[in-house]
Structure formats: structure tokens, C-alpha cells
Motif scaffolding. Structure first.
Motif, PDB file in Angstrom:
ATOM      1  N   ALA A 188      -0.119 -33.628 -10.039  1.00  0.00           N
ATOM      2  CA  ALA A 188      -0.822 -32.970  -8.622  1.00  0.00           C
ATOM      3  C   ALA A 188      -2.011 -32.276  -8.774  1.00  0.00           C
ATOM      4  CB  ALA A 188       0.439 -32.302  -7.873  1.00  0.00           C
ATOM      5  N   ARG A 189      -2.202 -31.502 -10.016  1.00  0.00           N
ATOM      6  CA  ARG A 189      -3.288 -30.771 -10.161  1.00  0.00           C
ATOM      7  C   ARG A 189      -4.714 -31.889 -10.608  1.00  0.00           C
ATOM      8  NH1 ARG A 189      -1.635 -26.246 -13.964  1.00  0.00           N
ATOM      9  NH2 ARG A 189      -0.296 -27.607 -14.661  1.00  0.00           N
ATOM     10  N   GLN A 190      -4.402 -33.071 -10.793  1.00  0.00           N
ATOM     11  CA  GLN A 190      -5.411 -33.934 -11.041  1.00  0.00           C
ATOM     12  C   GLN A 190      -5.747 -34.426  -9.748  1.00  0.00           C
ATOM     13  OE1 GLN A 190      -5.193 -36.068 -14.689  1.00  0.00           O
ATOM     14  NE2 GLN A 190      -3.690 -34.539 -15.578  1.00  0.00           N
ATOM     15  N   ILE A 240       2.659 -28.500  -2.650  1.00  0.00           N
ATOM     16  CA  ILE A 240       1.920 -29.234  -3.663  1.00  0.00           C
ATOM     17  C   ILE A 240       0.367 -28.468  -3.851  1.00  0.00           C
ATOM     18  CG2 ILE A 240       0.712 -30.489  -1.622  1.00  0.00           C
ATOM     19  CD1 ILE A 240       1.022 -33.058  -3.825  1.00  0.00           C
ATOM     20  N   HIS A 241      -0.168 -28.910  -5.087  1.00  0.00           N
ATOM     21  CA  HIS A 241      -1.399 -27.947  -5.037  1.00  0.00           C
ATOM     22  C   HIS A 241      -2.334 -27.856  -4.296  1.00  0.00           C
ATOM     23  CE1 HIS A 241      -3.915 -25.402  -7.638  1.00  0.00           C
ATOM     24  NE2 HIS A 241      -4.670 -26.414  -7.901  1.00  0.00           N
ATOM     25  N   SER A 242      -2.648 -29.215  -3.841  1.00  0.00           N
ATOM     26  CA  SER A 242      -3.839 -29.370  -2.816  1.00  0.00           C
ATOM     27  C   SER A 242      -3.246 -30.344  -1.810  1.00  0.00           C
ATOM     28  CB  SER A 242      -5.076 -29.969  -3.320  1.00  0.00           C
ATOM     29  OG  SER A 242      -5.668 -29.180  -4.210  1.00  0.00           O
ATOM     30  N   PRO A 255      -3.781 -14.740  -7.181  1.00  0.00           N
ATOM     31  CA  PRO A 255      -4.550 -14.610  -8.434  1.00  0.00           C
ATOM     32  C   PRO A 255      -5.880 -15.158  -8.450  1.00  0.00           C
ATOM     33  CG  PRO A 255      -2.893 -16.195  -8.702  1.00  0.00           C
ATOM     34  CD  PRO A 255      -2.545 -15.511  -7.436  1.00  0.00           C
ATOM     35  N   ASP A 256      -6.333 -15.933  -7.328  1.00  0.00           N
ATOM     36  CA  ASP A 256      -7.601 -16.510  -6.812  1.00  0.00           C
ATOM     37  C   ASP A 256      -7.730 -16.662  -5.172  1.00  0.00           C
ATOM     38  OD1 ASP A 256      -6.415 -19.260  -6.262  1.00  0.00           O
ATOM     39  OD2 ASP A 256      -6.248 -19.308  -8.451  1.00  0.00           O
ATOM     40  N   LYS A 257      -8.871 -16.971  -4.915  1.00  0.00           N
ATOM     41  CA  LYS A 257      -8.819 -17.042  -3.389  1.00  0.00           C
ATOM     42  C   LYS A 257      -8.196 -18.368  -2.937  1.00  0.00           C
ATOM     43  CE  LYS A 257     -12.578 -16.641  -0.193  1.00  0.00           C
ATOM     44  NZ  LYS A 257     -14.404 -16.748   0.116  1.00  0.00           N
ATOM     45  N   SER A 295     -10.647 -13.099  -7.950  1.00  0.00           N
ATOM     46  CA  SER A 295     -11.433 -14.155  -8.053  1.00  0.00           C
ATOM     47  C   SER A 295     -11.477 -14.844  -9.582  1.00  0.00           C
ATOM     48  CB  SER A 295     -12.942 -13.702  -7.910  1.00  0.00           C
ATOM     49  OG  SER A 295     -13.241 -13.487  -6.566  1.00  0.00           O
ATOM     50  N   LYS A 296     -11.351 -16.128  -9.538  1.00  0.00           N
ATOM     51  CA  LYS A 296     -11.066 -16.849 -10.770  1.00  0.00           C
ATOM     52  C   LYS A 296     -12.267 -17.896 -10.958  1.00  0.00           C
ATOM     53  CE  LYS A 296      -7.468 -19.797 -11.771  1.00  0.00           C
ATOM     54  NZ  LYS A 296      -6.044 -20.177 -11.984  1.00  0.00           N
ATOM     55  N   ASN A 297     -12.828 -17.891 -12.091  1.00  0.00           N
ATOM     56  CA  ASN A 297     -13.669 -19.060 -12.333  1.00  0.00           C
ATOM     57  C   ASN A 297     -13.360 -19.785 -13.595  1.00  0.00           C
ATOM     58  OD1 ASN A 297     -15.625 -18.702 -10.244  1.00  0.00           O
ATOM     59  ND2 ASN A 297     -16.161 -16.671 -11.270  1.00  0.00           N
ATOM     60  N   PHE A 302       1.619 -13.787  -6.156  1.00  0.00           N
ATOM     61  CA  PHE A 302       2.198 -15.229  -5.708  1.00  0.00           C
ATOM     62  C   PHE A 302       1.228 -16.319  -6.048  1.00  0.00           C
ATOM     63  CE2 PHE A 302       5.672 -14.184  -2.760  1.00  0.00           C
ATOM     64  CZ  PHE A 302       5.542 -12.981  -2.540  1.00  0.00           C
ATOM     65  N   ASP A 303       1.870 -17.345  -6.498  1.00  0.00           N
ATOM     66  CA  ASP A 303       0.984 -18.378  -7.051  1.00  0.00           C
ATOM     67  C   ASP A 303       1.831 -19.727  -6.802  1.00  0.00           C
ATOM     68  OD1 ASP A 303      -1.083 -19.945  -7.635  1.00  0.00           O
ATOM     69  OD2 ASP A 303      -1.504 -18.719  -9.848  1.00  0.00           O
ATOM     70  N   ASP A 304       1.523 -21.161  -6.667  1.00  0.00           N
ATOM     71  CA  ASP A 304       2.010 -22.145  -6.537  1.00  0.00           C
ATOM     72  C   ASP A 304       2.723 -22.573  -7.998  1.00  0.00           C
ATOM     73  OD1 ASP A 304      -0.490 -22.632  -7.526  1.00  0.00           O
ATOM     74  OD2 ASP A 304      -0.497 -24.630  -6.614  1.00  0.00           O
ATOM     75  N   ILE A 305       1.989 -22.231  -8.904  1.00  0.00           N
ATOM     76  CA  ILE A 305       2.390 -22.770 -10.275  1.00  0.00           C
ATOM     77  C   ILE A 305       1.870 -21.790 -11.360  1.00  0.00           C
ATOM     78  CG2 ILE A 305       1.996 -24.369 -12.143  1.00  0.00           C
ATOM     79  CD1 ILE A 305       0.890 -26.472 -10.074  1.00  0.00           C
ATOM     80  N   ILE A 306       3.046 -21.529 -12.380  1.00  0.00           N
ATOM     81  CA  ILE A 306       2.618 -20.928 -13.386  1.00  0.00           C
ATOM     82  C   ILE A 306       2.943 -21.768 -14.516  1.00  0.00           C
ATOM     83  CG2 ILE A 306       2.779 -18.734 -15.059  1.00  0.00           C
ATOM     84  CD1 ILE A 306       4.121 -17.317 -12.860  1.00  0.00           C
ATOM     85  N   SER A 307       1.628 -22.172 -15.341  1.00  0.00           N
ATOM     86  CA  SER A 307       1.862 -23.064 -16.259  1.00  0.00           C
ATOM     87  C   SER A 307       1.584 -22.421 -17.617  1.00  0.00           C
ATOM     88  CB  SER A 307       0.602 -23.893 -16.266  1.00  0.00           C
ATOM     89  OG  SER A 307       0.459 -25.159 -17.151  1.00  0.00           O
ATOM     90  N   THR A 308       0.319 -21.991 -18.177  1.00  0.00           N
ATOM     91  CA  THR A 308       0.439 -21.072 -19.421  1.00  0.00           C
ATOM     92  C   THR A 308       0.411 -19.633 -19.354  1.00  0.00           C
ATOM     93  OG1 THR A 308      -1.992 -21.165 -19.455  1.00  0.00           O
ATOM     94  CG2 THR A 308      -1.480 -22.997 -20.327  1.00  0.00           C
ATOM     95  N   GLY A 309       0.576 -19.578 -18.059  1.00  0.00           N
ATOM     96  CA  GLY A 309       0.695 -17.829 -17.674  1.00  0.00           C
ATOM     97  C   GLY A 309      -0.694 -17.205 -17.823  1.00  0.00           C
ATOM     98  N   GLY A 310      -1.893 -17.885 -18.413  1.00  0.00           N
ATOM     99  CA  GLY A 310      -3.015 -17.153 -18.463  1.00  0.00           C
ATOM    100  C   GLY A 310      -3.502 -16.472 -17.240  1.00  0.00           C
ATOM    101  N   THR A 311      -3.247 -17.126 -16.022  1.00  0.00           N
ATOM    102  CA  THR A 311      -3.959 -16.460 -14.785  1.00  0.00           C
ATOM    103  C   THR A 311      -3.005 -15.303 -14.483  1.00  0.00           C
ATOM    104  OG1 THR A 311      -4.335 -18.621 -13.878  1.00  0.00           O
ATOM    105  CG2 THR A 311      -3.947 -17.012 -12.323  1.00  0.00           C
ATOM    106  N   ILE A 312      -1.585 -15.330 -14.887  1.00  0.00           N
ATOM    107  CA  ILE A 312      -0.860 -14.308 -14.337  1.00  0.00           C
ATOM    108  C   ILE A 312      -1.375 -12.928 -15.323  1.00  0.00           C
ATOM    109  CG2 ILE A 312       1.415 -13.277 -14.157  1.00  0.00           C
ATOM    110  CD1 ILE A 312       0.531 -15.257 -11.726  1.00  0.00           C
TER     111      ILE A 312
HETATM  112  C1  R5P Z   1      -4.455 -22.954 -10.121  1.00  0.00           C
HETATM  113  O1  R5P Z   1      -5.318 -22.884  -9.070  1.00  0.00           O
HETATM  114  C2  R5P Z   1      -3.229 -22.772  -9.957  1.00  0.00           C
HETATM  115  O2  R5P Z   1      -2.573 -22.309  -8.757  1.00  0.00           O
HETATM  116  C3  R5P Z   1      -2.481 -21.993 -10.884  1.00  0.00           C
HETATM  117  O3  R5P Z   1      -3.102 -20.627 -10.648  1.00  0.00           O
HETATM  118  C4  R5P Z   1      -2.804 -22.307 -12.215  1.00  0.00           C
HETATM  119  O4  R5P Z   1      -2.291 -23.911 -12.402  1.00  0.00           O
HETATM  120  C5  R5P Z   1      -1.998 -21.476 -13.277  1.00  0.00           C
HETATM  121  O5  R5P Z   1      -2.258 -22.060 -14.567  1.00  0.00           O
HETATM  122  P1  R5P Z   1      -1.992 -21.054 -15.804  1.00  0.00           P
HETATM  123  O6  R5P Z   1      -0.486 -20.422 -15.538  1.00  0.00           O
HETATM  124  O7  R5P Z   1      -2.095 -21.958 -16.961  1.00  0.00           O
HETATM  125  O8  R5P Z   1      -2.911 -19.958 -15.898  1.00  0.00           O
END
Ligand code: R5P
Length: 294
Positions: free
Chosen positions: A94-96, A128-130, A167-169, A190-192, A217-227
Motif C-alpha cells: 500500500a505504500r507503493q 490504508i496509507h493513502s 510524526p510528520d505532517k 516534519s519529516k523529509n 500516532f502513526d498508521d504504520i511502524i516499520s523499521t521504527g526509525g520515524t518513532i
Molecule cells: C510514512 O509516511 C508512514 O506513515 C510511517 O511513518 C512510516 O512508514 C514508518 O516507517 P519507519 O517505521 O520505517 O520509520
């Protein structure tokens, strides 16, 4: 309606059957020695039954889970099902959902067309992500939000009035939804992201969280880098307590350890991705939708 228990979401499917009173059809599954997927419906589908297959497609083996879903849909249709609804709490790929670089594909659109070819008539997913991508799916498709369920979890734990942080706009709509339940402040970082290296950088302008309990709050935590990055900023800015929650806790590798090591007190996700942090069940949300409740 009958609920078909996808092998990746057996417990969730059974809970939805219990809450709705709809009959549950189980599925036997195995992976052949060469890695190919096998499924067999263990119950009967009568002519004109409407069926809902509940099958998440989270890692690991998301491709096999997608194939299981397609095979089950095809069998259900061949057994005479009238309408086949796929309920896919976490939709792989869904993120692609758009072209970032030339030569890439919109993978999630390809997946949707594959599912359509297998006999799926209607599609439901969670956060869903978008959302925009659903309008390009070749069947009616809808996304429900589990954010108020996650926020309610924290209210029940005594964190009413906590600060809801995106964690981002792009996740601000999620934080605002949480704020409706929590009743505290809301804000975002803000995240770039560098599209070639995948490296991200985060910043916070004018964010005042001194002494506050903050829930990211986020939709997905994947690698955790954002959090991890967000938690560091929050600690630098004097946040008293930091929690994090998301709908889809993929938590790849040692993500949960890195998040907790960064000072986050608790990680809370839903059972869209079954695991140790799936503390909130999607069963009530899905059941309410199937029963047509507002
Ligand atoms: C990105 O826009 C998503 O909302 C998540 O912030 C992102 O997928 C989290 O990925 P990760 O845990 O790898 O930082």
C-alpha cells in the motif's frame, strides 16, 4: 453472510463471527516444500451466499498471504458465492502508491487488479496509507479508521488529555482524529526523505511538549526509525511521558527494542499485524461495518 477465516487472520475472523453471529468457514493451508501455497475451504459455500474473507497481508510472507487470499476468493466464487468481499486489515504494497522515480510501478494498483481477477467484488481495509489510491481500484473499496480505538485504549489507561503527536505532517489527520477522543493538544513534526537513499530527517518547529504526556500516532511502524527520531525530539523538548501507537505494527527486526530504548514507555498496535504489540482488536470495528451500523 459467511466469514471465511484467512490463514493469516484466524483469531480476528473468529472474533468477527462471534460478534456478528455470521457463520465461520475455516481454511486449511500449507506451504509445499518448494514454497508454493495451498488452501482448502473446510466449510460449504452455498449458491448465492455473500462471503467476507478476512486475511491480513503483513510481513513475513506477504506475497504468500496475497496468494492465499486470491486462491480463497477463486474457490469461494467457484463454489457459488454471490459476492466476495475481501477484508484485508493490512494491505501489502500500500505504500507503493505513486511514482516517485521514473521506471517504478504503482505496485498497490497491480495487486488490486490481481485480486479483482481472482473473483473479489468488494474490498475493505483499515487505515490504508493513502486513501486516494482506492479510487483507482477495480472494485468498490473502502478504508475504515482504527484511530479512535487506539486513542480509547490510552484513555482507559488514564491518559485523557495526552498530547496527540503526528510524526510528520501527512499523519496530522490521524493525530486530529485521536485528539477528538483524548481531548488534549495536537501537533506534528516534519519529516523529509531522500528518495534515493531512503534516509529521513525530522524536525520540530514551535512544538511545546514540556512536562506533557505525549502519544505519537502513526498508521504504520516499520523499521521504527520515524518513532525513534520523534521520541528523541520529544525527550529533548522535555516531554514527561512518551508512548507510541499505530494501526499496523510491522516492527521489523529490532524495531520495538530500539523504540523502547529511545524512552518510549509502551508500543500499542492493532491485530492487523498479529504479535506482541497487537493490544487493540479490530473485531468490533469490522463487525460494526459488516452489520451496517453507522
Ligand atoms: C510514512 O509516511 C508512514 O506513515 C510511517 O511513518 C512510516 O512508514 C514508518 O516507517 P519507519 O517505521 O520505517 O520509520
Amino acid at each position: 453472510m459467511k466469514i471465511i477465516s484467512g490463514p493469516a487472520s484466524v483469531e480476528l475472523s473468529e472474533n468477527v463471527s462471534t460478534l456478528t453471529g455470521y457463520q465461520n468457514v475455516s481454511v486449511a493451508s500449507k506451504i509445499f516444500p518448494d514454497g508454493e501455497t495451498y488452501v482448502r475451504l473446510e466449510g460449504n459455500i452455498s449458491n448465492n451466499d455473500n462471503v467476507a474473507i478476512i486475511q491480513t497481508t503483513c510481513p513475513p510472507l506477504q506475497d504468500s498471504k496475497l496468494f492465499q487470499l486470491a486462491f480463497i476468493a477463486d474457490v469461494a466464487k467457484r463454489m457459488g458465492a454471490n459476492k466476495v468481499t475481501a477484508i484485508v486489515p493490512y494491505l501489502a504494497y500500500a505504500r507503493q502508491d505513486k511514482l516517485f522515480l521514473s521506471g517504478e510501478g504503482i505496485s498497490v494498483r497491480t495487486i488490486a487488479h490481481m485480486l479483482k481477477a481472482s473473483g473479489i467484488d468488494e474490498f475493505l481495509t483499515i487505515n490504508i496509507h493513502s486513501e486516494h489510491v482506492l479510487s483507482e481500484f477495480p472494485f468498490p473499496a473502502k478504508t475504515l479508521s482504527a484511530i479512535s480505538l487506539l486513542a480509547s485504549y490510552f484513555v482507559e489507561k488514564g491518559h485523557k488529555k495526552a498530547f496527540a503527536l503526528a510524526p510528520d505532517k501527512g499523519a496530522m489527520y490521524i493525530a486530529k482524529e485521536a485528539q477528538q477522543v483524548l481531548g488534549g493538544d495536537v501537533g506534528h513534526l516534519s519529516k523529509n526523505r531522500d528518495r534515493y537513499t531512503g534516509q529521513t530527517s525530522q524536525s520540530a518547529e514551535g512544538l511545546d511538549v514540556e512536562g506533557q504526556t505525549v502519544i505519537i500516532f502513526d498508521d504504520i511502524i516499520s523499521t521504527g526509525g520515524t518513532i525513534v527520531g520523534a521520541a528523541k525530539i520529544l525527550k529533548e523538548r522535555g516531554a514527561k511521558h512518551v508512548f507510541t501507537t499505530c494501526v499496523h505494527p510491522l516492527l521489523i527486526g529490532d524495531a520495538s527494542k530500539r523504540i523502547l530504548d529511545a524512552g518510549v514507555e509502551e508500543i500499542v498496535g492493532t491485530n492487523s499485524v498479529p504479535g506482541a504489540f497487537s493490544k487493540v482488536s479490530l473485531a468490533p470495528l469490522i463487525s460494526k461495518h459488516l452489520k451496517g451500523a453507522p
